[in-house]
Design a protein around this motif. Structure first.
Motif, PDB file in Angstrom:
ATOM      1  N   LEU A 103       4.379   8.339   4.560  1.00  0.00           N
ATOM      2  CA  LEU A 103       5.419   7.332   4.338  1.00  0.00           C
ATOM      3  C   LEU A 103       6.734   7.981   3.918  1.00  0.00           C
ATOM      4  O   LEU A 103       7.817   7.509   4.273  1.00  0.00           O
ATOM      5  N   PRO A 152       0.813  -1.224   0.000  1.00  0.00           N
ATOM      6  CA  PRO A 152       0.000   0.000   0.000  1.00  0.00           C
ATOM      7  C   PRO A 152       0.841   1.267   0.000  1.00  0.00           C
ATOM      8  O   PRO A 152       2.053   1.234   0.255  1.00  0.00           O
ATOM      9  N   HIS A 153       0.205   2.380  -0.312  1.00  0.00           N
ATOM     10  CA  HIS A 153       0.744   3.736  -0.187  1.00  0.00           C
ATOM     11  C   HIS A 153       1.882   4.040  -1.148  1.00  0.00           C
ATOM     12  O   HIS A 153       2.620   5.012  -0.950  1.00  0.00           O
ATOM     13  N   GLU A 184       1.808  13.767   2.510  1.00  0.00           N
ATOM     14  CA  GLU A 184       0.469  13.187   2.425  1.00  0.00           C
ATOM     15  C   GLU A 184       0.355  12.018   3.391  1.00  0.00           C
ATOM     16  O   GLU A 184       1.286  11.215   3.524  1.00  0.00           O
ATOM     17  N   LEU A 216       4.376   5.872   9.144  1.00  0.00           N
ATOM     18  CA  LEU A 216       3.145   5.142   8.857  1.00  0.00           C
ATOM     19  C   LEU A 216       2.503   4.630  10.144  1.00  0.00           C
ATOM     20  O   LEU A 216       1.293   4.792  10.365  1.00  0.00           O
ATOM     21  N   THR A 232       1.605   7.639  -2.682  1.00  0.00           N
ATOM     22  CA  THR A 232       1.501   8.828  -1.836  1.00  0.00           C
ATOM     23  C   THR A 232       2.743   9.698  -1.986  1.00  0.00           C
ATOM     24  O   THR A 232       3.847   9.201  -2.211  1.00  0.00           O
TER      25      THR A 232
END
Length: 389
Positions: free
Chosen positions: A76, A64-65, A72, A310, A68
């Motif tokens: 991360l 995930p992510h 944001e 995170l 980004t």
């Protein structure tokens, strides 16, 4: 190894990629002549992660992510937004000095040669709130400079404009004794508290773990920390007050996973303790400053700093509900000492360089790069200059 086994351009499909990888593995296993692939080419880290010899885009499936951007949620890639107004990390070099006068001499030179933050490390006696005349002899001058009164602060910080550069002062378990001296010094020099930046933090759990004792009751330390955190809302709005340092855990041999666990558990404990003392979780999160040491495993250390942001976002969301508050925490990094050499100190130049890059790519907000002779207990103008460069 033949280059033709991988196509010159990216494969058009996952099937082609899998086929290329399978052919590569077959070739490697042939070269190993019966030695198991997993034993020879897979590295297992102390964190329990199996590092493969080759990674492809297929390994990103489900991660995930990835899209980004910096600034944001869940942050991360750091809490600062990239772009025209981007501010790089602070050059927050520590100064190994035995006296306030020696500290000031080095500080003046370093601020004129690239340093843009002031890190003040009080000795063990000062962090314990002990008078030098009564403190154990081993605590005076240990791990910092003696700051027993306003004259010591004046000697250490003479000539420095505390409203022009951020100051980082770790007070130990109880913030009030050293904070009072620090603010009185600034006031006596006509410096506006409201313009001061950086941090004046207390970290009672770290002080307890590091020394094995607390000079105040833990509840009393929490009371002082809560009062200090609430007070700065009005008088020093840009200052961080809650320290979460895991440098001592790193230097004691903790893995990256353990460092993250200790940091998050400590921060969550502080947020819960302060919430019962009229400091909201949002206020506490915004006033938190993390300090991590950086180890020699390059990619692991990059991942550690990114994972911190995170995971911290998740903690804040669980205790407050607004993940954007997580971006307000500051993350400072210092190069670790577990791999530094006293017998061959110049090799420390290379080790500190890779550690520094790990912290930068991980998105640190401030960075101390240890001088190559730091482990001797003293540094020189030359070694500090090389570290800053």
């Amino acid at each position: 190894m033949p280059t033709s086994i991988f196509p010159p351009a990216a494969p058009d499909s996952d099937v082609a990629l899998a086929d290329s990888l399978a052919r590569w593995r077959a070739l490697v296993e042939g070269e190993l002549k019966g030695v198991p692939f997993e034993k020879k080419l897979v590295t297992r880290t102390p964190e329990g992660i199996a590092l493969q010899p080759v990674y492809t885009r297929a390994d990103l499936a489900g991660v995930p992510h990835l899209e980004t951007m910096p600034g944001e949620a869940p942050f991360l890639r750091g809490g600062r937004t990239a772009g025209r107004g981007f501010r790089p990390w602070l050059i927050a070099q520590e100064i190994a000095a035995a006296t306030a006068a020696d500290f000031n001499r080095a500080l003046r030179a370093d601020l004129m040669a690239g340093q843009n933050a002031i890190v003040v490390r009080p000795d063990r006696a000062s962090r314990a709130g002990s008078d030098p005349d009564e403190a154990p002899g081993d605590d005076i001058g240990a791990d910092g400079i003696s700051l027993a009164d306003g004259d010591d602060f004046a000697a250490a910080l003479d000539g420095a404009d505390l409203t022009a550069v951020p100051v980082f002062l770790a007070t130990g378990a109880d913030p009030l004794p050293l904070t009072a001296l620090f603010l009185e010094y600034a006031r006596s020099r006509g410096m506006a508290w409201s313009k001061m930046t950086g941090s004046v933090t207390a970290d009672p759990l770290a002080a307890w773990a590091e020394s094995g004792r607390l000079t105040v009751q833990l509840d009393d330390a929490y009371d002082s920390l809560a009062g200090w955190t609430a007070w700065v809302e009005t008088y020093l709005p840009a200052l961080k007050t809650i320290g979460v340092s895991v440098v001592h855990w790193h230097n004691a041999g903790a893995t990256a996973v353990q460092e993250l666990a200790f940091a998050l558990a400590t921060a969550a404990e502080y947020m819960r303790a302060l919430s019962t003392r009229d400091v909201s979780a949002a206020q506490a999160a915004a006033r938190t400053e993390f300090e991590f040491a950086v180890g020699p495993q390059f990619f692991m250390e990059v991942a550690k700093f990114r994972a911190l942001r995170l995971l911290w976002t998740r903690v804040v969301a669980a205790l407050h509900g607004d993940p954007a508050v997580a971006a307000l925490a500051r993350v400072r990094a210092v190069t670790g000492r577990t791999d530094k050499s006293q017998l061959d100190p110049h090799v420390n130049l290379l080790r500190a360089t890779t550690q520094a890059l790990s912290a930068v790519l991980g998105g640190c907000d401030g960075l101390h790069i240890g001088a190559f002779d730091e482990v001797t207990g003293a540094t020189t103008d030359f070694s500090r200059r090389i570290a800053r460069n």
